[in-house]
Design a protein around this motif. Structure first.
Motif, PDB file in Angstrom:
ATOM      1  N   ASN A 139      -3.215   4.003   8.840  1.00  0.00           N
ATOM      2  CA  ASN A 139      -3.594   5.226   9.688  1.00  0.00           C
ATOM      3  C   ASN A 139      -2.367   6.206   9.507  1.00  0.00           C
ATOM      4  O   ASN A 139      -1.522   6.097  10.209  1.00  0.00           O
ATOM      5  N   SER A 199      -5.193  -1.634   5.488  1.00  0.00           N
ATOM      6  CA  SER A 199      -5.218   0.028   5.278  1.00  0.00           C
ATOM      7  C   SER A 199      -4.294   0.576   6.207  1.00  0.00           C
ATOM      8  O   SER A 199      -3.668  -0.041   7.286  1.00  0.00           O
ATOM      9  N   GLN A 231       0.908   5.654   0.307  1.00  0.00           N
ATOM     10  CA  GLN A 231       0.132   6.991   0.569  1.00  0.00           C
ATOM     11  C   GLN A 231       0.963   8.305   0.355  1.00  0.00           C
ATOM     12  O   GLN A 231       2.028   8.255   0.371  1.00  0.00           O
ATOM     13  N   ILE A 257       0.881  -1.401   0.061  1.00  0.00           N
ATOM     14  CA  ILE A 257       0.066   0.083  -0.091  1.00  0.00           C
ATOM     15  C   ILE A 257       0.935   1.126   0.086  1.00  0.00           C
ATOM     16  O   ILE A 257       2.003   1.133   0.529  1.00  0.00           O
ATOM     17  N   GLN A 287      -7.014  11.514   2.982  1.00  0.00           N
ATOM     18  CA  GLN A 287      -7.763  10.206   3.094  1.00  0.00           C
ATOM     19  C   GLN A 287      -6.760   9.112   3.235  1.00  0.00           C
ATOM     20  O   GLN A 287      -5.816   9.032   2.680  1.00  0.00           O
ATOM     21  N   ASN A 288      -6.868   8.199   4.400  1.00  0.00           N
ATOM     22  CA  ASN A 288      -6.173   6.939   4.432  1.00  0.00           C
ATOM     23  C   ASN A 288      -6.260   5.869   3.410  1.00  0.00           C
ATOM     24  O   ASN A 288      -7.571   5.753   2.910  1.00  0.00           O
ATOM     25  N   ALA A 289      -5.197   5.361   2.607  1.00  0.00           N
ATOM     26  CA  ALA A 289      -5.255   4.472   1.760  1.00  0.00           C
ATOM     27  C   ALA A 289      -5.695   3.175   2.169  1.00  0.00           C
ATOM     28  O   ALA A 289      -5.417   2.960   3.344  1.00  0.00           O
ATOM     29  N   THR A 290      -6.521   2.673   1.286  1.00  0.00           N
ATOM     30  CA  THR A 290      -6.993   1.171   1.724  1.00  0.00           C
ATOM     31  C   THR A 290      -6.582   0.393   0.536  1.00  0.00           C
ATOM     32  O   THR A 290      -7.062   0.655  -0.572  1.00  0.00           O
ATOM     33  N   GLU A 291      -6.271  -0.980   0.842  1.00  0.00           N
ATOM     34  CA  GLU A 291      -6.162  -1.974  -0.451  1.00  0.00           C
ATOM     35  C   GLU A 291      -6.726  -3.134   0.515  1.00  0.00           C
ATOM     36  O   GLU A 291      -6.150  -4.038   0.953  1.00  0.00           O
TER      37      GLU A 291
END
Lengths: 113, 118
Positions: free
Chosen positions: B67, B65, B51, B49, B57-61
């Motif tokens: 923070n 995720s 960022q 992941i 906005q926090n990245a998610t995959e």
């Protein structure tokens, strides 16, 4: 298949015997880099190249040489290996623009006796 | 010079649990990128992941995720519903795009060895 290849994958050698670890990428990437991985230290950059005939030192260049005569190849040369160069070595490449993902080779485990 | 610190050398959780890996970094730059890489026993480095610092906005995959706390210079990775295949060494990495070398140089933390137990 897009990939970065390294050879050899494993190498055991003796102090002072010159060796070369090859790295090749088939993605037409401009930027290539060598890292070494040591326990407790993570990966550290040895040398990098932004294009053919353009190379520069990273954070731990002592004892290493590189060359970039062709875009696809970026060999790492140890002219006189020493035991403190025993490590896991990774070659990486990317397109060169900011934020492009770096693609890593499979790693070369080098032991210098 | 930028530094990245992972204070947890090893972690171990049960399968299906959630686990959080910590990472802090030090930089004076305002624009930069952060990454988590996974290194399974095969030793291959796999990007998990990433960022961008200018994105709040926090990245998610999928199950992964982050923070991202810019003011605190913290970048933790959360793995939800952990699986046996998540067993690996995880590296946090920083990239500073504001200079030619930094634009492609990854600065890595020490790594966290994560074990998922059945």
């Amino acid at each position: 298949e897009a990939q970065v290849t390294q050879n050899p994958r494993y190498l055991i050698t003796v102090t002072g015997k010159k060796l070369t670890v090859t790295c090749s990428q088939n993605m037409n990437h401009e930027y290539m880099s060598w890292y070494r991985q040591d326990p407790g230290l993570g990966l550290r950059q040895i040398y990098y190249s932004m294009n053919v005939e353009v190379t520069d030192k990273g954070d731990v260049p002592e004892g290493y040489k590189v060359s970039r005569k062709e875009k696809r190849n970026f060999p790492l040369i140890l002219e006189s290996p020493s035991p403190n160069q025993t490590s896991l070595y990774f070659c990486a490449s990317s397109l060169g623009s900011t934020y492009n993902e770096q693609f890593f080779g499979p790693g070369t485990r080098l032991t210098v006796l | 010079a930028q530094t990245v610190t992972q204070s947890q050398p090893e972690m171990s959780v049960q399968e299906a649990e959630t686990v959080t890996l910590s990472c802090t970094y030090d930089t004076s730059e305002s624009n930069y990128y952060l990454f988590w890489y996974k290194q399974p026993p095969s030793r291959q480095m796999i990007l998990v992941i990433r960022q961008e610092a200018y994105k709040q906005q926090n990245a998610t995959e999928n199950r992964f995720s982050v923070n991202f706390q810019k003011a605190a210079k913290s970048f933790s990775l959360k793995i939800s519903d952990s699986q046996l295949g998540d067993t690996a060494m995880y590296f946090c990495a920083f990239m500073n795009p504001t200079n030619i070398q930094g634009a492609q140089k990854l600065v890595f933390g020490q790594g966290t060895r994560l074990t998922i137990n059945p």
